[in-house]
Write a protein that holds these residues in place. Structure first.
Motif, PDB file in Angstrom:
ATOM      1  N   GLN A 163       0.838  -1.186   0.000  1.00  0.00           N
ATOM      2  CA  GLN A 163       0.000   0.000   0.000  1.00  0.00           C
ATOM      3  C   GLN A 163       0.875   1.238   0.000  1.00  0.00           C
ATOM      4  O   GLN A 163       1.829   1.326   0.776  1.00  0.00           O
ATOM      5  CB  GLN A 163      -0.887   0.043   1.245  1.00  0.00           C
ATOM      6  CG  GLN A 163      -1.948  -1.028   1.256  1.00  0.00           C
ATOM      7  CD  GLN A 163      -2.713  -0.995   2.554  1.00  0.00           C
ATOM      8  OE1 GLN A 163      -2.339  -1.661   3.501  1.00  0.00           O
ATOM      9  NE2 GLN A 163      -3.779  -0.214   2.587  1.00  0.00           N
ATOM     10  N   ARG A 171       1.607   5.249   0.707  1.00  0.00           N
ATOM     11  CA  ARG A 171       1.393   5.941   1.985  1.00  0.00           C
ATOM     12  C   ARG A 171      -0.008   6.522   2.119  1.00  0.00           C
ATOM     13  O   ARG A 171      -0.486   6.761   3.218  1.00  0.00           O
ATOM     14  CB  ARG A 171       2.463   6.987   2.233  1.00  0.00           C
ATOM     15  CG  ARG A 171       2.473   8.119   1.267  1.00  0.00           C
ATOM     16  CD  ARG A 171       3.560   9.125   1.647  1.00  0.00           C
ATOM     17  NE  ARG A 171       3.792  10.006   0.535  1.00  0.00           N
ATOM     18  CZ  ARG A 171       4.966  10.402   0.137  1.00  0.00           C
ATOM     19  NH1 ARG A 171       6.038  10.015   0.779  1.00  0.00           N
ATOM     20  NH2 ARG A 171       5.088  11.206  -0.879  1.00  0.00           N
ATOM     21  N   ASP A 222      10.084  -4.139  10.044  1.00  0.00           N
ATOM     22  CA  ASP A 222       9.310  -5.332   9.734  1.00  0.00           C
ATOM     23  C   ASP A 222       8.889  -6.041  11.023  1.00  0.00           C
ATOM     24  O   ASP A 222       9.738  -6.451  11.811  1.00  0.00           O
ATOM     25  CB  ASP A 222      10.223  -6.236   8.890  1.00  0.00           C
ATOM     26  CG  ASP A 222       9.511  -7.301   8.130  1.00  0.00           C
ATOM     27  OD1 ASP A 222       8.322  -7.547   8.376  1.00  0.00           O
ATOM     28  OD2 ASP A 222      10.165  -7.935   7.275  1.00  0.00           O
ATOM     29  N   ARG A 260       3.669  -7.125   9.023  1.00  0.00           N
ATOM     30  CA  ARG A 260       3.445  -5.742   8.593  1.00  0.00           C
ATOM     31  C   ARG A 260       4.792  -5.037   8.558  1.00  0.00           C
ATOM     32  O   ARG A 260       5.513  -5.013   9.545  1.00  0.00           O
ATOM     33  CB  ARG A 260       2.500  -5.046   9.558  1.00  0.00           C
ATOM     34  CG  ARG A 260       2.189  -3.634   9.168  1.00  0.00           C
ATOM     35  CD  ARG A 260       1.149  -3.072  10.092  1.00  0.00           C
ATOM     36  NE  ARG A 260       1.212  -1.623  10.059  1.00  0.00           N
ATOM     37  CZ  ARG A 260       0.682  -0.855  10.969  1.00  0.00           C
ATOM     38  NH1 ARG A 260       0.058  -1.379  11.991  1.00  0.00           N
ATOM     39  NH2 ARG A 260       0.784   0.436  10.875  1.00  0.00           N
ATOM     40  N   SER A 261       5.106  -4.478   7.401  1.00  0.00           N
ATOM     41  CA  SER A 261       6.389  -3.790   7.210  1.00  0.00           C
ATOM     42  C   SER A 261       6.147  -2.362   6.763  1.00  0.00           C
ATOM     43  O   SER A 261       5.376  -2.123   5.831  1.00  0.00           O
ATOM     44  CB  SER A 261       7.213  -4.482   6.116  1.00  0.00           C
ATOM     45  OG  SER A 261       7.446  -5.817   6.445  1.00  0.00           O
ATOM     46  N   ARG A 262       6.818  -1.446   7.417  1.00  0.00           N
ATOM     47  CA  ARG A 262       6.782  -0.050   6.979  1.00  0.00           C
ATOM     48  C   ARG A 262       8.043   0.223   6.175  1.00  0.00           C
ATOM     49  O   ARG A 262       9.136  -0.147   6.590  1.00  0.00           O
ATOM     50  CB  ARG A 262       6.712   0.888   8.175  1.00  0.00           C
ATOM     51  CG  ARG A 262       5.399   0.777   8.899  1.00  0.00           C
ATOM     52  CD  ARG A 262       5.342   1.729  10.067  1.00  0.00           C
ATOM     53  NE  ARG A 262       4.149   1.460  10.832  1.00  0.00           N
ATOM     54  CZ  ARG A 262       3.177   2.324  10.997  1.00  0.00           C
ATOM     55  NH1 ARG A 262       3.254   3.523  10.486  1.00  0.00           N
ATOM     56  NH2 ARG A 262       2.115   2.008  11.700  1.00  0.00           N
ATOM     57  N   SER A 270      10.512   3.077   4.256  1.00  0.00           N
ATOM     58  CA  SER A 270      10.831   4.510   4.266  1.00  0.00           C
ATOM     59  C   SER A 270      12.153   4.748   3.549  1.00  0.00           C
ATOM     60  O   SER A 270      12.962   3.837   3.365  1.00  0.00           O
ATOM     61  CB  SER A 270      10.897   5.047   5.699  1.00  0.00           C
ATOM     62  OG  SER A 270      11.936   4.410   6.415  1.00  0.00           O
ATOM     63  N   ASP A 326       8.050   8.159   5.005  1.00  0.00           N
ATOM     64  CA  ASP A 326       7.220   6.980   4.832  1.00  0.00           C
ATOM     65  C   ASP A 326       6.845   6.800   3.361  1.00  0.00           C
ATOM     66  O   ASP A 326       6.339   7.733   2.724  1.00  0.00           O
ATOM     67  CB  ASP A 326       5.957   7.137   5.688  1.00  0.00           C
ATOM     68  CG  ASP A 326       5.063   5.921   5.642  1.00  0.00           C
ATOM     69  OD1 ASP A 326       5.577   4.796   5.539  1.00  0.00           O
ATOM     70  OD2 ASP A 326       3.825   6.099   5.710  1.00  0.00           O
ATOM     71  N   GLU A 386       3.380   0.599   3.073  1.00  0.00           N
ATOM     72  CA  GLU A 386       3.386  -0.583   3.925  1.00  0.00           C
ATOM     73  C   GLU A 386       3.196  -1.842   3.105  1.00  0.00           C
ATOM     74  O   GLU A 386       2.478  -1.836   2.108  1.00  0.00           O
ATOM     75  CB  GLU A 386       2.242  -0.530   4.940  1.00  0.00           C
ATOM     76  CG  GLU A 386       2.468   0.377   6.083  1.00  0.00           C
ATOM     77  CD  GLU A 386       1.393   0.223   7.160  1.00  0.00           C
ATOM     78  OE1 GLU A 386       0.553  -0.696   7.079  1.00  0.00           O
ATOM     79  OE2 GLU A 386       1.410   1.049   8.068  1.00  0.00           O
ATOM     80  N   THR A 395       1.824  -5.714   3.796  1.00  0.00           N
ATOM     81  CA  THR A 395       1.127  -6.576   4.742  1.00  0.00           C
ATOM     82  C   THR A 395       1.063  -7.974   4.139  1.00  0.00           C
ATOM     83  O   THR A 395       0.702  -8.122   2.969  1.00  0.00           O
ATOM     84  CB  THR A 395      -0.305  -6.067   5.012  1.00  0.00           C
ATOM     85  OG1 THR A 395      -0.238  -4.706   5.430  1.00  0.00           O
ATOM     86  CG2 THR A 395      -0.997  -6.895   6.074  1.00  0.00           C
TER      87      THR A 395
END
Length: 174
Positions: free
Chosen positions: A48, A50, A140, A153-155, A157, A162, A165, A167
């Motif tokens: 996804q 941001r 992560d 779930r991993s963000r 950047s 950001d 993500e 998922t």
């Protein structure tokens, strides 16, 4: 004014700190990486942007095996547009109980810790996008839900900004 600026900076930094892995120490079921990531697993995921828009969907087949405290996770991705990728992780348990991981598209090492049902990884991934390779930071988190199911779930950047993500839902084959 200088004191106010220092206070504001401290508050901003503490807001970015996130959850400590030890927060999950008493959560069950307890995650044992070699036990869960052993054999064949399937995973389904989304990336996804941001703003929340789903930009990509994918399926992953993972074949995992262990020799002592060293594991190999052979991941084969198939994206919704037909693109295929492969990533082979080598995971090694460290004497202090932490984990280190390497893969061809990971810069340096992934560093992870497990507590209770959770695993927290941080690493830099070399991510190809439209002919250019970007180095993207991953924060992560994985949570074991039951003996066959894990949520990830991993963000992502870059320079602290950001990007989006990832998922994933993992299911261990019986």
């Amino acid at each position: 004014m200088k004191t106010l600026l220092m206070l504001f900076t401290a508050l901003m930094l503490s807001a970015c700190a996130g959850v400590d892995i030890e927060h999950y120490a008493k959560q069950k079921p307890v995650l044992d990486l070699p036990q869960y990531f052993n054999g064949t697993l399937d995973a389904w995921g989304v990336f996804q942007k941001r703003n929340g828009e789903v930009a990509r969907r994918f399926k992953v087949e993972i074949v995992a095996s262990w020799q002592g405290d060293t594991g190999t996770l052979d991941e084969r991705f198939v994206y919704d547009d037909g693109e295929k990728q492969r990533r082979v992780w080598t995971l090694k348990r460290q004497p202090d109980g932490s984990w280190r991981g390497t893969a061809d598209d990971v810069k340096g090492e992934a560093i992870g810790r497990v507590a209770g049902n959770a695993l927290h990884w941080t690493y830099t991934l070399r991510l190809p996008v439209d002919g250019t390779v970007y180095e993207v930071a991953f924060d992560d988190w994985m949570w074991l839900m039951d003996d066959k199911t894990m949520l990830n779930r991993s963000r992502m950047s870059k320079f602290g900004v950001d990007l989006g993500e990832v998922t994933l839902f993992f299911q261990k084959r019986t």
